[in-house]
Motif scaffolding. Structure first.
Motif, PDB file in Angstrom:
ATOM      1  N   GLN A 188       1.778 -11.803  12.014  1.00 36.17           N
ATOM      2  CA  GLN A 188       1.755 -10.267  11.939  1.00 36.17           C
ATOM      3  C   GLN A 188       0.854  -9.762  10.294  1.00 36.17           C
ATOM      4  O   GLN A 188       1.511  -9.776   9.402  1.00 36.17           O
ATOM      5  CB  GLN A 188       3.109  -8.515  12.289  1.00 36.17           C
ATOM      6  CG  GLN A 188       3.535  -9.037  13.067  1.00 36.17           C
ATOM      7  CD  GLN A 188       4.997  -7.943  13.136  1.00 36.17           C
ATOM      8  OE1 GLN A 188       5.775  -8.957  13.275  1.00 36.17           O
ATOM      9  NE2 GLN A 188       4.482  -6.541  14.115  1.00 36.17           N
ATOM     10  N   LYS A 189      -0.903  -9.086  10.762  1.00 34.38           N
ATOM     11  CA  LYS A 189      -0.731  -8.728   9.720  1.00 34.38           C
ATOM     12  C   LYS A 189      -0.230  -7.764   8.644  1.00 34.38           C
ATOM     13  O   LYS A 189       0.337  -6.877   9.585  1.00 34.38           O
ATOM     14  CB  LYS A 189      -2.230  -8.639   9.930  1.00 34.38           C
ATOM     15  CG  LYS A 189      -3.025  -9.433  10.204  1.00 34.38           C
ATOM     16  CD  LYS A 189      -4.583  -9.344  10.081  1.00 34.38           C
ATOM     17  CE  LYS A 189      -5.652 -10.117  10.916  1.00 34.38           C
ATOM     18  NZ  LYS A 189      -6.599 -10.250  10.763  1.00 34.38           N
ATOM     19  N   ALA A 190      -0.490  -7.069   7.249  1.00 32.95           N
ATOM     20  CA  ALA A 190       0.891  -6.060   6.554  1.00 32.95           C
ATOM     21  C   ALA A 190      -0.242  -5.956   5.209  1.00 32.95           C
ATOM     22  O   ALA A 190      -0.535  -6.283   5.225  1.00 32.95           O
ATOM     23  CB  ALA A 190       1.948  -6.438   6.729  1.00 32.95           C
ATOM     24  N   ALA A 191       0.310  -4.978   4.857  1.00 38.88           N
ATOM     25  CA  ALA A 191      -0.342  -4.277   3.691  1.00 38.88           C
ATOM     26  C   ALA A 191       0.208  -3.501   3.010  1.00 38.88           C
ATOM     27  O   ALA A 191       1.176  -2.035   3.795  1.00 38.88           O
ATOM     28  CB  ALA A 191      -2.054  -3.861   3.198  1.00 38.88           C
ATOM     29  N   PHE A 192       0.662  -2.761   2.059  1.00 47.45           N
ATOM     30  CA  PHE A 192       0.998  -1.943   0.799  1.00 47.45           C
ATOM     31  C   PHE A 192       1.014  -1.083   0.451  1.00 47.45           C
ATOM     32  O   PHE A 192      -0.519  -1.422   0.091  1.00 47.45           O
ATOM     33  CB  PHE A 192       2.142  -3.105  -0.335  1.00 47.45           C
ATOM     34  CG  PHE A 192       3.260  -2.088  -1.700  1.00 47.45           C
ATOM     35  CD1 PHE A 192       3.602  -1.489  -0.124  1.00 47.45           C
ATOM     36  CD2 PHE A 192       3.609  -2.359  -2.061  1.00 47.45           C
ATOM     37  CE1 PHE A 192       5.332  -0.828  -0.922  1.00 47.45           C
ATOM     38  CE2 PHE A 192       4.294  -1.800  -2.528  1.00 47.45           C
ATOM     39  CZ  PHE A 192       4.845  -0.633  -2.094  1.00 47.45           C
ATOM     40  N   TYR A 193       0.492   0.054   0.507  1.00 42.04           N
ATOM     41  CA  TYR A 193       0.118   1.573   0.419  1.00 42.04           C
ATOM     42  C   TYR A 193       0.946   1.940  -0.551  1.00 42.04           C
ATOM     43  O   TYR A 193       2.483   2.275  -0.293  1.00 42.04           O
ATOM     44  CB  TYR A 193      -0.970   2.111   1.359  1.00 42.04           C
ATOM     45  CG  TYR A 193      -1.944   1.343   1.998  1.00 42.04           C
ATOM     46  CD1 TYR A 193      -2.677   1.333   2.086  1.00 42.04           C
ATOM     47  CD2 TYR A 193      -1.206   0.185   3.142  1.00 42.04           C
ATOM     48  CE1 TYR A 193      -3.476   0.922   2.605  1.00 42.04           C
ATOM     49  CE2 TYR A 193      -2.328  -0.638   3.654  1.00 42.04           C
ATOM     50  CZ  TYR A 193      -3.457   0.064   3.451  1.00 42.04           C
ATOM     51  OH  TYR A 193      -4.729  -0.455   4.139  1.00 42.04           O
ATOM     52  N   ARG A 194       0.317   3.216  -1.065  1.00 38.66           N
ATOM     53  CA  ARG A 194       0.971   4.102  -1.839  1.00 38.66           C
ATOM     54  C   ARG A 194       0.326   5.338  -1.692  1.00 38.66           C
ATOM     55  O   ARG A 194      -0.715   5.316  -1.407  1.00 38.66           O
ATOM     56  CB  ARG A 194       0.992   3.962  -3.633  1.00 38.66           C
ATOM     57  CG  ARG A 194       2.037   4.931  -4.125  1.00 38.66           C
ATOM     58  CD  ARG A 194       1.485   4.425  -6.014  1.00 38.66           C
ATOM     59  NE  ARG A 194       0.958   4.336  -6.628  1.00 38.66           N
ATOM     60  CZ  ARG A 194       0.460   3.646  -7.785  1.00 38.66           C
ATOM     61  NH1 ARG A 194       1.255   2.781  -7.737  1.00 38.66           N
ATOM     62  NH2 ARG A 194      -1.040   2.749  -7.657  1.00 38.66           N
ATOM     63  N   LYS A 195       1.137   6.495  -1.745  1.00 41.41           N
ATOM     64  CA  LYS A 195       0.680   7.526  -1.580  1.00 41.41           C
ATOM     65  C   LYS A 195      -0.194   8.585  -2.640  1.00 41.41           C
ATOM     66  O   LYS A 195       0.991   8.036  -3.696  1.00 41.41           O
ATOM     67  CB  LYS A 195       1.961   8.855  -0.761  1.00 41.41           C
ATOM     68  CG  LYS A 195       1.592  10.165  -0.964  1.00 41.41           C
ATOM     69  CD  LYS A 195       3.062  11.019  -0.250  1.00 41.41           C
ATOM     70  CE  LYS A 195       2.619  12.027   0.143  1.00 41.41           C
ATOM     71  NZ  LYS A 195       3.504  13.283   0.431  1.00 41.41           N
TER      72      LYS A 195
END
Length: 515
Positions: free
Chosen positions: A221-228
């Motif tokens: 599974q592809k994934a990334a980390f984001y911030r609000k």
């Protein structure tokens, strides 16, 4: 085609002088506005004012300067259209081949404490997004740059071929629309909240990528980390990684779960988490004592887990932490001695958090959960109870010690996957039953984990008992006090069962489902 004219107007002037100087050396005529024009002229970069192009002065304190046909016809004209070419020639208009714009600092403005509403509104850019959108729409012919990281690519391509490639223009156009969409989403969110409408008819969110992750929950599974934007200092997204390998998708989720629990406690507390559920929680007079309790709560499950502390990790605590395999330790800080000890472990991740907001009065945030085809949004569960909120429903009232353990267990059980049962004793969890399809099953798991420690313990349930069976199972195991929401049509059955075994039971009136 080749790039002959550029329109440059930036709020963030990082790298803009060098970029424009190189454009000028490559024969590109530069048009600019306001502060950007003044800066370029001061630095000796040839520049033409926007008013020389439009034949109209900048007016209304600079609110109107680029909103003019001489600008937008130059951006939107289809270069291979004979009709457009004829109109441009007839009106004496010229093309603009490159737009370099970034926007008024709206995010930075509203991030200021007690920002005035008028200041926020004044920092909503109008002309900038309009130019960006015009140029991005016409990217078949026009290059558009919104990010200083792209300056070098644009210069290299112009130097090599006189123009950017269509592939680059498509990429830059997509970035522009992401940028303006995020900008508008931030404005919309701010105005909705100012107007007391946090859940409007259209809910638009924006996040900025922190990093690509190796994979998601599983390697396929592809994934990334984001911030609000404007994320709080006491969140995983703003934590400073001091040591260790890159965070994984599962690390981030588990660390966030641990952090939410440890923030419940004002006293020194340590939480150990495995697979989004606490396996050990302890509080004490020191962070060392709190860790000892969290460890003793479940010395098996803590292996390979995530540790969160709400106090600085000291040397003594670090000496205990180093003896087992842990994925992450997150805390408000680490003494130098603790760092010297823990950084000898190559792979352990050490995360330093900003100032933690602790206890029951924390501000609730809105949590977005994706579902297939949409999302659901709710306030985060920051509700807390005190002794005065409790209603004793049994013949026997809880003792002072039982009451202390009940309130401790209640802080933990709200963070355990439903159906949830937590057993507490001596300011630590001794058994946790999570995610079972019936409440009795969760209670049996918690009781089995607690072993002999269950005698004299307090039980917390995230939701009411639909019947008296869970109370009876707990009573026969040795539980002496129970905290639960109440509210079942069969509450009386549970109350009578508690009275039968001499258990003290209190109702909170609040449910804490966590799915």
């Amino acid at each position: 085609m080749s790039i002959k004219r550029a329109l440059v107007s930036v709020s963030d002037k990082t790298g803009i002088v060098d970029f424009c100087r190189e454009l000028s050396q490559l024969g590109v005529e530069i048009i600019s506005t306001g502060g950007t024009k003044n800066l370029l002229a001061k630095e000796g970069v040839p520049v033409i004012g926007i008013s020389d192009v439009t034949g109209f002065p900048e007016i209304l304190d600079g609110r109107v300067k680029t909103l003019h046909p001489a600008v937008h016809s130059g951006l939107l004209a289809v270069r291979d259209s004979a009709e457009h070419q004829a109109q441009m020639k007839e009106l004496g208009l010229d093309y603009i081949d490159l737009v370099v714009v970034n926007l008024y600092p709206f995010q930075e403005t509203i991030a200021k404490p007690d920002v005035a509403y008028e200041d926020a509104i004044e920092n909503i850019d109008i002309g900038g997004p309009t130019m960006l959108r015009s140029a991005a729409k016409n990217h078949a012919f026009v290059s558009v740059v919104v990010d200083s990281d792209d300056y070098s690519t644009v210069i290299e391509e112009i130097r090599g071929a006189g123009d950017t490639t269509l592939e680059t223009r498509k990429r830059l156009a997509a970035k522009v629309f992401r940028h303006t969409a995020a900008y508008d989403a931030l404005i919309s969110d701010y105005l909705s909240n100012v107007n007391g409408d946090p859940l409007p008819e259209r809910f638009t969110v924006t996040y900025e990528k922190l990093q690509d992750l190796r994979y998601g929950e599983n390697p396929h599974q592809k994934a990334a980390f984001y911030r609000k934007p404007l994320a709080g200092a006491d969140t995983i997204t703003t934590a400073e990684q001091l040591h260790g390998k890159e965070l994984s998708y599962n690390n981030i989720n588990d660390a966030n779960a641990a952090l939410q629990i440890v923030k419940e406690f004002e006293e020194p507390a340590v939480v150990a988490v495995k697979h989004m559920n606490p396996c050990g929680v302890g509080v004490g007079k020191s962070i060392y004592e709190a860790y000892e309790k969290a460890y003793q709560a479940d010395p098996v499950s803590i292996f390979g887990g995530i540790i969160a502390a709400n106090r600085i990790i000291d040397e003594d605590t670090a000496n205990q932490l180093k003896d087992i395999f842990l994925e992450i330790i997150l805390a408000p800080g680490f003494t130098q001695e603790a760092l010297d000890i823990l950084t000898k472990k190559k792979n352990i991740r050490l995360l330093k958090l900003g100032g933690l907001e602790l206890g029951g009065d924390r501000k609730s945030q809105y949590v977005v959960t994706s579902i297939d085809g949409g999302m659901v949004i709710q306030e985060s569960d920051t509700h807390s109870v005190t002794e005065s909120d409790l209603k004793v429903v049994t013949d026997r009232k809880p003792t002072e010690e039982e009451l202390k353990q009940l309130l401790f267990g209640w802080k933990v059980v709200k963070h355990v996957k439903s159906n949830a049962i937590v057993l507490a004793k001596d300011d630590m969890t001794i058994g946790v039953g999570a995610g079972q399809m019936n409440r009795v099953g969760s209670a049996k798991i918690a009781i089995e984990q607690a072993g002999d420690k269950v005698q004299g313990s307090a039980l917390a349930s995230d939701a009411y008992f639909p019947m008296g069976d869970t109370v009876e199972v707990a009573a026969k195991a040795g539980v002496t006090a129970i905290i639960q929401p109440g509210g079942s049509i069969r509450d009386e059955e549970s109350i009578q069962m508690a009275n039968k075994y001499g258990i003290a039971m209190v109702f909170t009136g609040i449910r804490h489902f966590k799915h």
